[in-house]
Design an enzyme around this catalytic site. Sequence first.
Site, PDB file in Angstrom:
ATOM      1  N   THR A 243     -78.301 -42.887  -1.874  1.00  0.00           N
ATOM      2  CA  THR A 243     -79.615 -43.359  -2.826  1.00  0.00           C
ATOM      3  C   THR A 243     -79.307 -42.803  -4.199  1.00  0.00           C
ATOM      4  OG1 THR A 243     -80.934 -43.100  -1.016  1.00  0.00           O
ATOM      5  CG2 THR A 243     -82.008 -43.396  -3.005  1.00  0.00           C
ATOM      6  N   CYS A 329     -67.012 -22.034 -14.924  1.00  0.00           N
ATOM      7  CA  CYS A 329     -66.710 -21.792 -13.498  1.00  0.00           C
ATOM      8  C   CYS A 329     -65.805 -20.883 -12.968  1.00  0.00           C
ATOM      9  CB  CYS A 329     -66.386 -23.231 -12.682  1.00  0.00           C
ATOM     10  SG  CYS A 329     -65.242 -24.101 -13.876  1.00  0.00           S
TER      11      CYS A 329
END
Length: 394
Positions: A243, A329
């Site tokens: 979705t 990161c």
Amino acid sequence: MFTTPVYLDNNATTATDPRVVECMLPYFTKFFGNPASRHHAFGWEAAEAVDIARMQIAHTIGAEQKEIIFTSGATESNNLAIKGVFEMYAHKGQHIITCCTEHKAVLDTCKSVEKKGGTVTYLPVKTDGLVDLNDLEKAIQPTTILIAIMYANNETGVIQPIAEIGEIAKKHGILFFCDGAQAVGKIPVNVMNDHIDLLSFTAHKINGPKGIGALFVRRKNPRVTLAEQINGGGHERGIRSGTLNVPGIVGFEKALELYRFEMKENTQRITYLKNKLETGICKIPGTRINGHIQHRLPNTTNIQFDDIKGERLMTALIQDMAISAGAACTSASPGPSHVLTAMGLSDEEAHASLRFSLGKFTTEEEIDFAISRITEETQKLRMGLGKNVAGIQY
Ligand SMILES: *Cc1c(COP(=O)(O)O)cnc(C)c1O
């Protein structure tokens, strides 16, 4: 007036522009429909919002509506592009060319491709951070199916010669994938002029929301097809089922719209502030800029401080400013930046370097404050008078 810590880490993420948030809100509560619901107005409204956003986003990068696949961000886009090409074009060859200074989302994906039998050439860079186009030509083999080179580097801001790389790829009939996470929404990017076949980009680096990004997948000259990585329902041309994040998509488009309208003004101001910061810091003896001076993003500077541990300077400044020693990161890991060492810096020099990345909300007062605090703490550290947060001398 400003509050501390001053935020100078906009290449890690940015504050969402309040106008973007405003635009998104109705899509949580009022227009909450699933755009894949074909049989009622709730679905149609959501689908219409997605269609409009998709068209505008496509046009921003010189693409067509159908060439945009929505994802959760650039990391996912990078995975879909590299793995999708590798699996789909394996019959032609299994060789990929990338570069040592890529984001981990590209490097780690290439490593995973190697485990599945692919071979990857990691191009070196020159001391200014640019790829040598002769090296690229020489690395091309009959089995090469993909060239994966980023638009602009997240640690140094260095901008690669993308149009030239695209031309080389085209000449050899090889697909060209570009990680544009630091470029789209900061500098003009056009997939036609740059001969890009696949392009990743993301909203949260350009004052949009987190968790929404896109992958441009060329549909003609050549038509690129990707092996599916996420199955279930066939959304997004079957490339990325699930979705759609409607509020995110609406916010992503609003962030890009603001960029389109305000780019000139923002770029001028950010460039001025970046230059001021650089000039200010470079007055400190024993400092130098890492990366090509011209071919760089307007908002990023990466500076090396002789005889100083970047971590220590960062810690000394922790209450005053948010900066970083490398990519967000990788900043949790103690190793030196792979980007800086690839540019020929020693481990020690890489550890002595810090990244400052400005954004559209950065002010001149903040920059003046940053320069004076960095100057003071650098002097203290060099005289061995540094103190950490707890006031302990080191
Ligand atoms: C931030 C960044 C990514 C990751 O993007 P996400 O949307 O956070 O997944 C990938 N590549 C580059 C160059 C980046 O700067």
